[in-house]
Design a protein around this motif. Structure first.
Motif, PDB file in Angstrom:
ATOM      1  N   LEU A 269       0.823  -1.337  -0.020  1.00 64.47           N
ATOM      2  CA  LEU A 269       0.116  -0.038   0.129  1.00 64.47           C
ATOM      3  C   LEU A 269       0.847   1.280   0.008  1.00 64.47           C
ATOM      4  CD1 LEU A 269      -2.743  -1.017   2.614  1.00 64.47           C
ATOM      5  CD2 LEU A 269      -2.906  -0.715   0.007  1.00 64.47           C
ATOM      6  N   GLN A 270       2.091   1.171   0.301  1.00 66.48           N
ATOM      7  CA  GLN A 270       3.109   2.483   0.637  1.00 66.48           C
ATOM      8  C   GLN A 270       3.948   2.450  -0.882  1.00 66.48           C
ATOM      9  OE1 GLN A 270       4.291   3.239   4.981  1.00 66.48           O
ATOM     10  NE2 GLN A 270       3.943   1.056   4.807  1.00 66.48           N
ATOM     11  N   GLN A 271       3.789   1.591  -1.631  1.00 65.69           N
ATOM     12  CA  GLN A 271       4.603   1.579  -2.918  1.00 65.69           C
ATOM     13  C   GLN A 271       3.779   2.841  -3.857  1.00 65.69           C
ATOM     14  OE1 GLN A 271       7.322  -0.119  -3.403  1.00 65.69           O
ATOM     15  NE2 GLN A 271       6.881  -0.376  -1.211  1.00 65.69           N
ATOM     16  N   HIS A 272       3.912   4.051  -3.662  1.00 64.97           N
ATOM     17  CA  HIS A 272       3.394   5.283  -4.127  1.00 64.97           C
ATOM     18  C   HIS A 272       3.599   5.284  -5.602  1.00 64.97           C
ATOM     19  CE1 HIS A 272       2.045   6.141  -0.193  1.00 64.97           C
ATOM     20  NE2 HIS A 272       3.132   6.313   0.362  1.00 64.97           N
ATOM     21  N   THR A 273       4.747   4.665  -6.087  1.00 66.57           N
ATOM     22  CA  THR A 273       5.069   4.601  -7.536  1.00 66.57           C
ATOM     23  C   THR A 273       4.702   3.455  -8.256  1.00 66.57           C
ATOM     24  OG1 THR A 273       7.367   3.672  -7.184  1.00 66.57           O
ATOM     25  CG2 THR A 273       7.229   6.090  -6.799  1.00 66.57           C
ATOM     26  N   ASN A 274       3.883   2.731  -7.797  1.00 64.62           N
ATOM     27  CA  ASN A 274       3.424   1.498  -8.282  1.00 64.62           C
ATOM     28  C   ASN A 274       1.826   1.461  -7.959  1.00 64.62           C
ATOM     29  OD1 ASN A 274       3.010  -1.124  -9.233  1.00 64.62           O
ATOM     30  ND2 ASN A 274       4.737  -2.073  -8.527  1.00 64.62           N
ATOM     31  N   SER A 275       1.166   2.064  -8.642  1.00 66.01           N
ATOM     32  CA  SER A 275      -0.458   1.953  -8.384  1.00 66.01           C
ATOM     33  C   SER A 275      -1.029   0.654  -8.668  1.00 66.01           C
ATOM     34  CB  SER A 275      -0.966   3.010  -9.158  1.00 66.01           C
ATOM     35  OG  SER A 275      -0.818   2.847 -10.528  1.00 66.01           O
ATOM     36  N   GLN A 302      -4.746   0.399  13.099  1.00 64.02           N
ATOM     37  CA  GLN A 302      -4.858   1.884  12.818  1.00 64.02           C
ATOM     38  C   GLN A 302      -3.984   2.291  11.688  1.00 64.02           C
ATOM     39  OE1 GLN A 302      -3.452   3.961  16.392  1.00 64.02           O
ATOM     40  NE2 GLN A 302      -3.882   5.853  15.589  1.00 64.02           N
ATOM     41  N   LYS A 303      -2.843   1.942  11.585  1.00 63.59           N
ATOM     42  CA  LYS A 303      -1.999   2.098  10.547  1.00 63.59           C
ATOM     43  C   LYS A 303      -2.517   1.532   9.278  1.00 63.59           C
ATOM     44  CE  LYS A 303       2.728   1.475   8.722  1.00 63.59           C
ATOM     45  NZ  LYS A 303       4.077   0.559   8.910  1.00 63.59           N
ATOM     46  N   LEU A 304      -3.204   0.585   9.072  1.00 64.83           N
ATOM     47  CA  LEU A 304      -3.816   0.355   7.813  1.00 64.83           C
ATOM     48  C   LEU A 304      -5.068   1.381   7.561  1.00 64.83           C
ATOM     49  CD1 LEU A 304      -4.756  -1.922   5.406  1.00 64.83           C
ATOM     50  CD2 LEU A 304      -6.196  -2.879   7.231  1.00 64.83           C
ATOM     51  N   ASN A 305      -5.854   1.570   8.357  1.00 60.13           N
ATOM     52  CA  ASN A 305      -6.862   2.517   8.304  1.00 60.13           C
ATOM     53  C   ASN A 305      -6.389   3.924   7.857  1.00 60.13           C
ATOM     54  OD1 ASN A 305      -9.824   1.455   8.991  1.00 60.13           O
ATOM     55  ND2 ASN A 305      -8.290   0.308  10.148  1.00 60.13           N
ATOM     56  N   GLN A 306      -5.244   4.357   8.471  1.00 54.81           N
ATOM     57  CA  GLN A 306      -4.630   5.732   8.107  1.00 54.81           C
ATOM     58  C   GLN A 306      -4.247   5.651   6.499  1.00 54.81           C
ATOM     59  OE1 GLN A 306      -1.782   6.127  11.229  1.00 54.81           O
ATOM     60  NE2 GLN A 306      -3.169   7.065  12.605  1.00 54.81           N
ATOM     61  N   LEU A 308      -5.162   3.806   4.076  1.00 54.67           N
ATOM     62  CA  LEU A 308      -6.223   3.700   3.193  1.00 54.67           C
ATOM     63  C   LEU A 308      -7.000   4.914   3.063  1.00 54.67           C
ATOM     64  CD1 LEU A 308      -7.807   0.103   4.247  1.00 54.67           C
ATOM     65  CD2 LEU A 308      -6.881   0.740   1.780  1.00 54.67           C
ATOM     66  N   THR A 309      -7.076   5.651   4.259  1.00 55.60           N
ATOM     67  CA  THR A 309      -7.770   7.021   4.198  1.00 55.60           C
ATOM     68  C   THR A 309      -6.889   8.056   3.277  1.00 55.60           C
ATOM     69  OG1 THR A 309      -8.763   6.649   6.416  1.00 55.60           O
ATOM     70  CG2 THR A 309      -8.760   9.013   5.418  1.00 55.60           C
ATOM     71  N   THR A 310      -5.677   7.958   3.395  1.00 51.39           N
ATOM     72  CA  THR A 310      -4.584   9.039   2.795  1.00 51.39           C
ATOM     73  C   THR A 310      -4.728   8.690   1.500  1.00 51.39           C
ATOM     74  OG1 THR A 310      -3.281   8.918   4.743  1.00 51.39           O
ATOM     75  CG2 THR A 310      -2.342   9.748   2.439  1.00 51.39           C
ATOM     76  N   ILE A 311      -4.698   7.320   0.839  1.00 48.46           N
ATOM     77  CA  ILE A 311      -4.929   7.059  -0.568  1.00 48.46           C
ATOM     78  C   ILE A 311      -6.276   7.506  -1.154  1.00 48.46           C
ATOM     79  CG2 ILE A 311      -5.187   5.302  -2.063  1.00 48.46           C
ATOM     80  CD1 ILE A 311      -3.131   3.482  -0.250  1.00 48.46           C
ATOM     81  N   ALA A 312      -7.458   7.258  -0.317  1.00 47.14           N
ATOM     82  CA  ALA A 312      -8.748   7.586  -0.672  1.00 47.14           C
ATOM     83  C   ALA A 312      -9.144   9.176  -0.737  1.00 47.14           C
ATOM     84  CB  ALA A 312      -9.742   6.980   0.197  1.00 47.14           C
ATOM     85  N   GLN A 313      -8.346   9.676  -0.021  1.00 49.27           N
ATOM     86  CA  GLN A 313      -8.298  11.421  -0.094  1.00 49.27           C
ATOM     87  C   GLN A 313      -7.289  11.969  -1.031  1.00 49.27           C
ATOM     88  OE1 GLN A 313      -7.722  12.513   4.023  1.00 49.27           O
ATOM     89  NE2 GLN A 313      -9.934  11.564   4.385  1.00 49.27           N
ATOM     90  N   THR A 314      -6.164  11.342  -1.227  1.00 45.75           N
ATOM     91  CA  THR A 314      -5.061  12.115  -2.247  1.00 45.75           C
ATOM     92  C   THR A 314      -4.715  11.476  -3.165  1.00 45.75           C
ATOM     93  OG1 THR A 314      -3.395  11.092  -0.801  1.00 45.75           O
ATOM     94  CG2 THR A 314      -4.275  13.001   0.068  1.00 45.75           C
ATOM     95  N   SER A 315      -4.882  10.250  -3.607  1.00 45.03           N
ATOM     96  CA  SER A 315      -4.590   9.555  -5.063  1.00 45.03           C
ATOM     97  C   SER A 315      -5.068  10.142  -5.896  1.00 45.03           C
ATOM     98  CB  SER A 315      -4.931   7.845  -4.995  1.00 45.03           C
ATOM     99  OG  SER A 315      -4.412   7.487  -6.208  1.00 45.03           O
ATOM    100  N   SER A 316      -4.214  10.327  -7.083  1.00 40.83           N
ATOM    101  CA  SER A 316      -4.649  10.996  -8.332  1.00 40.83           C
ATOM    102  C   SER A 316      -5.289   9.723  -9.238  1.00 40.83           C
ATOM    103  CB  SER A 316      -3.360  11.607  -8.954  1.00 40.83           C
ATOM    104  OG  SER A 316      -2.217  10.692  -9.463  1.00 40.83           O
ATOM    105  N   ASN A 317      -4.981   8.587  -8.938  1.00 45.25           N
ATOM    106  CA  ASN A 317      -5.391   7.581  -9.773  1.00 45.25           C
ATOM    107  C   ASN A 317      -6.793   7.020  -9.316  1.00 45.25           C
ATOM    108  OD1 ASN A 317      -5.833   4.430 -10.289  1.00 45.25           O
ATOM    109  ND2 ASN A 317      -3.841   4.412 -11.098  1.00 45.25           N
ATOM    110  N   ASP A 318      -7.804   7.270 -10.490  1.00 44.38           N
ATOM    111  CA  ASP A 318      -9.151   7.068 -10.041  1.00 44.38           C
ATOM    112  C   ASP A 318      -9.356   5.541  -9.583  1.00 44.38           C
ATOM    113  OD1 ASP A 318      -9.748   9.571 -10.851  1.00 44.38           O
ATOM    114  OD2 ASP A 318     -10.410   9.215 -12.747  1.00 44.38           O
ATOM    115  N   GLU A 319      -8.820   4.628 -10.110  1.00 48.85           N
ATOM    116  CA  GLU A 319      -9.189   3.190  -9.800  1.00 48.85           C
ATOM    117  C   GLU A 319      -8.789   2.808  -8.524  1.00 48.85           C
ATOM    118  OE1 GLU A 319      -8.569  -1.477 -11.298  1.00 48.85           O
ATOM    119  OE2 GLU A 319      -7.585   0.219 -12.091  1.00 48.85           O
ATOM    120  N   LEU A 320      -7.591   3.405  -8.087  1.00 42.14           N
ATOM    121  CA  LEU A 320      -6.867   3.212  -6.689  1.00 42.14           C
ATOM    122  C   LEU A 320      -7.707   3.797  -5.548  1.00 42.14           C
ATOM    123  CD1 LEU A 320      -4.814   2.291  -4.826  1.00 42.14           C
ATOM    124  CD2 LEU A 320      -3.504   4.325  -5.470  1.00 42.14           C
TER     125      LEU A 320
END
Length: 644
Positions: A269-275, A302-306, A308-320
């Protein structure tokens, strides 16, 4: 650099021409060995460079697989005839294994060249199976063949070809052979099965106690390497295969229970260059979270939810972003109606009349249905053009404000956690569901089969579009007519009943309002019986064999004799299915029981219409007491069998 590329292409074309000119008398010679050594090694030198796509395009254009076919066919029934035969076999299969990896055109080319007709006899060869454990060459032969099949299985359009070639049967024989001497082969066999089995064949996936730990171990190794691979398998690929394995409900907890899994998923989940890796990790977590126990455990991470929340709010990849949002929604127990959606759904028609729910494998046909409905004057919501802003809010709003839920059934729809979330929410909100079958020879099962129940689907896969669409219009009109004719019961003031004392319940509410629709079912889904039931003499296996008569006897012996009209056509198999629904989807279970309870009471009421019975003044209280008696007795019976 230009000279190097030109030189490589010249040599490649030269080798292809040389291969095309081979005579049968040369098939078992060192000349042929040298040619195929070249095709095996050039993959390694080109992979990850700008030359790689040129290599694949040239091999497809020059029909590399069809050039390989007559040579492999020459000795495929005895690949170990000589050392030269085995070397040629090795280089052919190893090159095909490499070239079919993430290269769909090469997968089609292998199928077109009829290689499956030679692969399966090798996997079924009794001599090979007998000496498998003591012969490394046989192990390698099987590993290469199954790995090619695994690559092909990931192309959905080719799955039926694998099935027709009896790959399931061959892999089922290979797995027990590989148990103690090639865990890799067993693992890759299970991954391949996961892609090609149908819902009624899930038994092939449940006996995976050795494979799941091994695959999770491979995933853990892959995420800790620079190339994100282990034994040739990418982390993304392993995660995708584990998601498919979780189609079998018994496997969900097995996968979740592996201690190395959560760290591997957090890493991905933390591989930000590999969507794509992030999406595969989100999808696996999402699939696992449809198990109540897994969902509860991951909700406390807690870490998992944090993350996922960051990805859901900030990712530029629509599918992700959409996958992470859906994952979070399921972790929190599913979507809830917004105030806006609730108000729109309470209106006479709402903003939207029809919602089309589909998986993107049939987007074109789903869009065609939508366009035709819109042309015929229907107001239709479909996410291909209507999904903006918060995706989960858009989905729940669409369901809330729709009258009819058109469900486009395919196997990928069933496997999609996003589609499952939509479908279960529509079912929970009691929308009118009309199923449309868009995949030939597909029979829904599992959670999708439970929701569909006995509904008849409209077969777009078998009938011409015009005929199937005409049926859809007819069903839409009939459904809307039934909805419009549904009588409303005017509120009538009744004299208050005298207060009654109770030793267990004290009502301190000064005023009462009618509960919302489905509230009782929701309340019952939260209800627990603390006292442990006694063990029954009948086993779960025996329960499955009970006839309708035997099942009714069992129900009567367990305090359900008053409620037999609900269970008139229920045998042991159906009773097990009912208990599975209770365990996997308790709210759906209590809604189902409540619906059947209401139907039984409606029949009783109609039979008493001719007379004015004094018992009617207390019928509501009696009905509630008896409903509680029904659910408690049925819950106790379900607990005794401990359906998982």
């Amino acid at each position: 650099m230009t000279t190097s590329i030109l030189f490589d292409m010249i040599e490649l074309n030269s080798k292809l021409d040389e291969l095309s000119r081979l005579k049968e008398s040369e098939y078992e010679t060192n000349k042929t060995v040298t040619i195929f050594q070249y095709f095996d090694k050039i993959y390694t030198s080109c992979y990850g460079t700008t030359n790689f796509q040129k290599l694949i395009d040239t091999l497809i254009q020059k029909k590399y697989t069809k050039l390989c076919y007559p040579i492999f066919k020459h000795f495929h029934t005895n690949v170990f005839k000589t050392e030269t035969c085995w070397h040629i076999t090795y280089y052919i299969l190893h090159s095909l294994w490499n070239y079919t990896d993430k290269t769909n055109p090469m997968c089609f080319a292998v199928i077109d060249a009829q290689f499956l007709s030679m692969f399966i006899p090798n996997l079924n060869n009794e001599i090979y199976l007998k000496h498998f454990s003591s012969n490394d060459a046989i192990k390698k032969l099987f590993e290469m063949i199954v790995s090619i099949m695994h690559n092909i299985a990931q192309v959905s359009d080719l799955v039926d070809e694998l099935r027709r070639s009896l790959c399931i049967e061959a892999l089922t024989r290979v797995i027990p052979t590989a148990v103690s001497c090639s865990v890799f082969l067993k693992g890759i066999s299970y991954l391949t099965l996961a892609y090609i089995i149908r819902e009624d064949e899930r038994a092939h996936l449940t006996n995976s106690n050795e494979s799941i730990p091994y695959l999770v171990g491979l995933l853990h190794e892959a995420v800790n390497t620079s190339d994100r691979r282990s034994n040739g398998l990418e982390a993304r690929e392993l995660c995708k295969g584990l998601s498919k394995l979780s189609v079998a409900n018994d496997n969900k907890h097995k996968i979740f229970s592996e201690t190395k899994l959560i760290d591997s998923l957090l890493n991905m989940l933390q591989q930000h260059t590999n969507s794509q890796e992030q999406i595969s990790a989100c999808t696996l977590i999402w699939n696992l979270c449809f198990d109540q126990n897994v969902r509860k455990a991951y909700n406390n991470q807690q870490k998992l939810n944090q993350i996922l929340t960051t990805i859901a709010q900030t990712s530029s990849n629509d599918e992700l972003r959409r996958t992470a949002s859906g994952c979070l929604c399921t972790l929190m127990g599913g979507p809830t109606a917004t105030a806006k959606a609730s108000s729109s759904s309470s209106a006479s028609t709402g903003n939207k009349t029809i919602m089309i729910s589909y998986n993107h494998d049939v987007q074109q046909l789903s869009k065609q249905i939508k366009d035709q409905l819109a042309a015929d004057g229907y107001d239709v919501w479909i996410d291909v053009e209507s999904m903006h802003g918060n995706l989960l809010d858009a989905m729940s709003d669409a369901i809330e404000s729709s009258t009819i839920f058109l469900m486009c059934l395919t196997e990928k729809y069933k496997d999609s956690p996003s589609c499952r979330l939509e479908c279960e929410y529509a079912y929970q909100r009691k929308k009118h569901i009309i199923p449309l079958l868009l995949q030939a020879n597909y029979k829904p099962d599992g959670w999708l089969g439970i929701i569909l129940g006995s509904k008849l689907y409209i077969n777009y896969a078998k009938k011409p579009f015009e005929a199937a669409y005409s049926e859809t219009l007819g069903e839409l009109q009939a459904t809307m007519n039934r909805t419009e004719r549904k009588p409303t019961i005017p509120s009538v003031k009744k004299p208050a009943s005298p207060p009654q004392q109770s030793s267990t319940i004290i009502d301190t509410t000064a005023t009462r309002t009618s509960p919302p629709k489905g509230a009782l079912a929701h309340l019952m889904s939260q209800f627990r019986i603390d006292k442990q039931s006694e063990t029954m003499s009948i086993s779960l296996v025996n329960l499955e064999k009970l006839s309708i008569t035997d099942t009714q006897r069992l129900l009567a012996e367990n305090g359900l004799e008053k409620f037999m009209p609900i269970f008139l056509d229920v045998d042991g198999v159906k009773l097990i299915k009912l208990f599975e629904i209770k365990n996997k989807a308790p709210q759906c279970y209590y809604m189902l029981i409540k619906d059947q309870w209401d139907l039984m009471n409606q029949v009783k009421e109609r039979s008493r219409d001719a007379s004015s019975s004094p018992t009617r003044t207390s019928s509501a209280a009696t009905s509630m007491a008896q409903y509680l008696q029904l659910t408690i007795a049925l819950d106790k019976l379900a607990d005794r069998f401990a359906i998982n």
